[in-house]
Design a protein around this motif. Structure first.
Motif, PDB file in Angstrom:
ATOM      1  N   SER A 303       7.792  17.819  11.992  1.00  0.00           N
ATOM      2  CA  SER A 303       8.472  16.519  12.036  1.00  0.00           C
ATOM      3  C   SER A 303       9.490  16.411  10.909  1.00  0.00           C
ATOM      4  N   ALA A 304       9.118  16.860   9.714  1.00  0.00           N
ATOM      5  CA  ALA A 304      10.053  16.830   8.589  1.00  0.00           C
ATOM      6  C   ALA A 304      11.238  17.750   8.835  1.00  0.00           C
ATOM      7  N   ASN A 305      11.002  18.892   9.468  1.00  0.00           N
ATOM      8  CA  ASN A 305      12.101  19.815   9.771  1.00  0.00           C
ATOM      9  C   ASN A 305      13.089  19.205  10.764  1.00  0.00           C
ATOM     10  N   ILE A 306      12.587  18.354  11.654  1.00  0.00           N
ATOM     11  CA  ILE A 306      13.496  17.624  12.541  1.00  0.00           C
ATOM     12  C   ILE A 306      14.430  16.759  11.699  1.00  0.00           C
ATOM     13  N   GLY A 307      13.874  16.116  10.674  1.00  0.00           N
ATOM     14  CA  GLY A 307      14.688  15.296   9.794  1.00  0.00           C
ATOM     15  C   GLY A 307      15.744  16.101   9.065  1.00  0.00           C
ATOM     16  N   VAL A 308      15.370  17.292   8.609  1.00  0.00           N
ATOM     17  CA  VAL A 308      16.345  18.153   7.932  1.00  0.00           C
ATOM     18  C   VAL A 308      17.492  18.502   8.872  1.00  0.00           C
ATOM     19  N   SER A 309      17.159  18.903  10.090  1.00  0.00           N
ATOM     20  CA  SER A 309      18.192  19.266  11.066  1.00  0.00           C
ATOM     21  C   SER A 309      19.050  18.062  11.444  1.00  0.00           C
ATOM     22  N   LYS A 310      18.429  16.901  11.542  1.00  0.00           N
ATOM     23  CA  LYS A 310      19.179  15.694  11.909  1.00  0.00           C
ATOM     24  C   LYS A 310      20.147  15.304  10.802  1.00  0.00           C
ATOM     25  N   ALA A 365      11.953  20.896  19.871  1.00  0.00           N
ATOM     26  CA  ALA A 365      11.146  21.690  20.800  1.00  0.00           C
ATOM     27  C   ALA A 365       9.957  22.324  20.076  1.00  0.00           C
ATOM     28  N   ASN A 366      10.169  22.752  18.836  1.00  0.00           N
ATOM     29  CA  ASN A 366       9.077  23.333  18.057  1.00  0.00           C
ATOM     30  C   ASN A 366       8.000  22.287  17.789  1.00  0.00           C
ATOM     31  N   PHE A 367       8.409  21.050  17.505  1.00  0.00           N
ATOM     32  CA  PHE A 367       7.446  19.969  17.307  1.00  0.00           C
ATOM     33  C   PHE A 367       6.636  19.719  18.576  1.00  0.00           C
ATOM     34  N   ASP A 368       7.323  19.679  19.712  1.00  0.00           N
ATOM     35  CA  ASP A 368       6.629  19.449  20.986  1.00  0.00           C
ATOM     36  C   ASP A 368       5.629  20.568  21.274  1.00  0.00           C
ATOM     37  N   SER A 369       6.007  21.805  20.950  1.00  0.00           N
ATOM     38  CA  SER A 369       5.106  22.942  21.169  1.00  0.00           C
ATOM     39  C   SER A 369       3.864  22.830  20.284  1.00  0.00           C
ATOM     40  N   LEU A 370       4.068  22.469  19.013  1.00  0.00           N
ATOM     41  CA  LEU A 370       2.937  22.340  18.101  1.00  0.00           C
ATOM     42  C   LEU A 370       2.048  21.162  18.489  1.00  0.00           C
ATOM     43  N   LEU A 371       2.647  20.096  19.011  1.00  0.00           N
ATOM     44  CA  LEU A 371       1.856  18.958  19.456  1.00  0.00           C
ATOM     45  C   LEU A 371       0.970  19.356  20.637  1.00  0.00           C
ATOM     46  N   ALA A 372       1.532  20.111  21.578  1.00  0.00           N
ATOM     47  CA  ALA A 372       0.748  20.590  22.714  1.00  0.00           C
ATOM     48  C   ALA A 372      -0.374  21.520  22.241  1.00  0.00           C
ATOM     49  N   THR A 373      -0.074  22.366  21.264  1.00  0.00           N
ATOM     50  CA  THR A 373      -1.092  23.260  20.704  1.00  0.00           C
ATOM     51  C   THR A 373      -2.210  22.467  20.045  1.00  0.00           C
ATOM     52  N   TYR A 374      -1.835  21.415  19.330  1.00  0.00           N
ATOM     53  CA  TYR A 374      -2.831  20.548  18.682  1.00  0.00           C
ATOM     54  C   TYR A 374      -3.761  19.918  19.710  1.00  0.00           C
ATOM     55  N   LYS A 375      -3.192  19.380  20.772  1.00  0.00           N
ATOM     56  CA  LYS A 375      -4.003  18.771  21.827  1.00  0.00           C
ATOM     57  C   LYS A 375      -4.928  19.807  22.474  1.00  0.00           C
ATOM     58  N   GLN A 376      -4.395  20.998  22.688  1.00  0.00           N
ATOM     59  CA  GLN A 376      -5.196  22.068  23.289  1.00  0.00           C
ATOM     60  C   GLN A 376      -6.352  22.469  22.373  1.00  0.00           C
ATOM     61  N   ASP A 377      -6.072  22.577  21.069  1.00  0.00           N
ATOM     62  CA  ASP A 377      -7.111  22.969  20.115  1.00  0.00           C
ATOM     63  C   ASP A 377      -8.175  21.886  19.975  1.00  0.00           C
ATOM     64  N   VAL A 378      -7.789  20.621  20.117  1.00  0.00           N
ATOM     65  CA  VAL A 378      -8.776  19.535  20.084  1.00  0.00           C
ATOM     66  C   VAL A 378      -9.742  19.680  21.252  1.00  0.00           C
TER      67      VAL A 378
END
Length: 483
Positions: A303-310, A365-378
């Motif tokens: 999420s912070a990296n999105i801010g850097v890119s923005k 897109a990287n954030f969305d991928s990590l969010l999906a991974t988080y949900k899967q790991d839960v």
């Protein structure tokens, strides 16, 4: 350029400068910790009965000094922990680098030159000496939160690496305990198979005496000897499995094998774990399990990296300043010069072929991928706890059933052996009774082992005691940073 454009440009500059005394004109979105959908209660049966212990220092509650020492030795020097610690040092360096971006940069240069030239004819040679020194400063003003976001990303990465160190310790402890429990079960199986071998050897001896006296058929002697050799082979195979587990413990603890075997010889029997409270709601796994905590910190970093890119899409303002001194000696004539300068520098991205927006799209897109991974790991974490509860309940009940079964098969074999010695039972029936007794004994050992292993699996599925350990080990391996 028209006056209107100049006026508009100046107004924009003034607007940007207006941001400086304020909290900042940040374009960074606030990170909100995700809350994946999760069940409200466990569906599998919870263990019950006996005293319920805490997860804090759970291994010590086994009351097995050999296991305690193996766990301590494995933590002393472990490549997996060293890798995790090295990753922490890298992350700490990244935090320092990110913090440095938000403070002024100061540098100094100096030079001394001597030169001689000319000469010949009517012109004498000339000597020139030049001494100079300058001090330069620059500061990129964090107008739109780029530096702040970079700091947040680095901090989240450091927190993830620290949690990963705890996760590595938890995994290592569980692996050592699993191998130790398997070794104890293997040794118990060896003892049961030794007794079976000795019993069959005695049967073969008695059958040989009877066959030589003409009271038994030669086929009975062949059957008894064949059963003895088969029992010997099974015993050798079981002993090899135990030796393999010793090799695994050598790798995990880094103890010399002779010292490890001496240590293992001090303990006997299956370690008995203490039951712990598993009435915790499934939602607590989000903070109890280190792997899920790592996933969440990775999300915060993304999420912070999105801010850097923005923020890269917006103008950047840099304040620069310089002071200098120069001394020149030309054939004895000395001149001194002082200089200074300061002022803002504005960089405005106008056209880059879409690179910056592509970087922003990649970060999202990287954030969305990590969010999906988080949900899967839960979901995976809940499944692991549910399965561990089911397996533990099954292993507990099966251990009781196998124990009762083994007692009955023992009585059945004793009666069959008495009957065989009196001539009322043939050798084939005796061997069948012995085989069932041996299998029942081995099944008891297996289920006892499985019960302990399932407790360890449940401990690991719940995240172990890393939350409590984190309070006592806040900064893992600080002295290592002095290397």
């Amino acid at each position: 350029m028209s006056p209107g454009v100049l006026t508009s440009g100046r107004a924009s500059v003034y607007w940007w400068l207006l941001c400086l005394p304020l909290t900042g004109c940040s374009v960074i979105d606030e990170y909100i910790r995700p809350k994946p959908a999760i069940a409200e209660q466990w569906q599998a049966p919870l263990p019950h009965g006996g005293s319920v212990a805490s997860l804090t220092d759970w291994w010590a509650q086994f009351k097995d000094p050999v296991l305690d020492q193996l766990l301590a030795e494995s933590q002393k020097e472990s490549p997996s922990l060293e890798i995790a610690l090295a990753n922490i040092r890298v992350a700490r360096a990244n935090v320092l680098s990110a913090r440095a971006q938000g403070i002024p940069d100061l540098s100094s240069t100096g030079s001394i030159t001597r030169s001689k030239g000319g000469g010949g004819g009517a012109f004498p040679a000339s000597t020139i000496e030049i001494d100079s020194i300058s001090l330069d400063a620059s500061w990129e003003v964090d107008l739109f939160g780029k530096v702040k976001a970079a700091k947040q990303a680095a901090k989240a990465q450091l927190e993830a690496k620290k949690i990963a160190w705890h996760d590595a310790r938890l995994t290592l402890a569980a692996e050592v305990a699993n191998n130790y429990v398997n070794y104890r079960a293997c040794q118990a199986s060896v003892q049961a198979l030794k007794q079976a071998y000795e019993s069959r050897s005695e049967t073969a001896r008695l059958t040989g005496i009877s066959a030589r006296a003409g009271f038994s058929a030669p086929s009975d002697l062949a059957l008894a000897e064949a059963a003895t050799r088969a029992s010997e082979s099974t015993l050798d195979g079981q002993q090899a499995e135990c030796d393999g587990l010793v090799k695994a413990l050598v790798e995990l603890t880094n103890l010399p094998e002779p010292a490890l075997r001496t240590l293992l010889a001090k303990g006997h029997g299956m370690p008995e774990p203490a039951m712990f409270d598993v009435s915790t709601m499934p939602a607590n796994l989000l903070i109890r399990r280190p792997d899920l905590a790592i996933d969440e910190r990775n999300l915060a970093e993304a999420s912070a990296n999105i801010g850097v890119s923005k923020a890269q899409l917006y103008p950047s303002l840099t304040l620069t300043g310089s002071i200098g001194y120069r001394r020149t000696n030309f054939n004895g004539t000395v001149t001194r010069t002082d200089s200074w300068s300061y002022g803002p520098s504005l960089k405005l991205p106008i056209f880059d072929g879409g690179t910056l927006r592509a970087d922003l799209a990649e970060a999202r897109a990287n954030f969305d991928s990590l969010l999906a991974t988080y949900k899967q790991d839960v979901r995976k974490a809940v499944k692991e706890v549910e399965q561990a509860l089911v397996n533990l309940d099954s292993a507990t009940r099966r251990a009781q059933s196998e124990q009762a079964s083994a007692q009955q098969y023992q009585q059945y074999f004793q009666a069959a052996e008495i009957n065989w010695k009196s001539g009322g039972l043939d050798l084939l029936s005796l061997e069948d009774a012995r085989r069932q007794k041996i299998n029942a004994e081995l099944n008891v050992i297996t289920q006892q082992k499985n019960r302990v292993l399932q407790w360890i699996a449940l401990y690991k599925a719940f995240g172990g005691d890393w939350l409590e350990t984190r309070q006592t080990v806040k900064s893992p391996l600080k002295p290592m940073e002095k290397r």
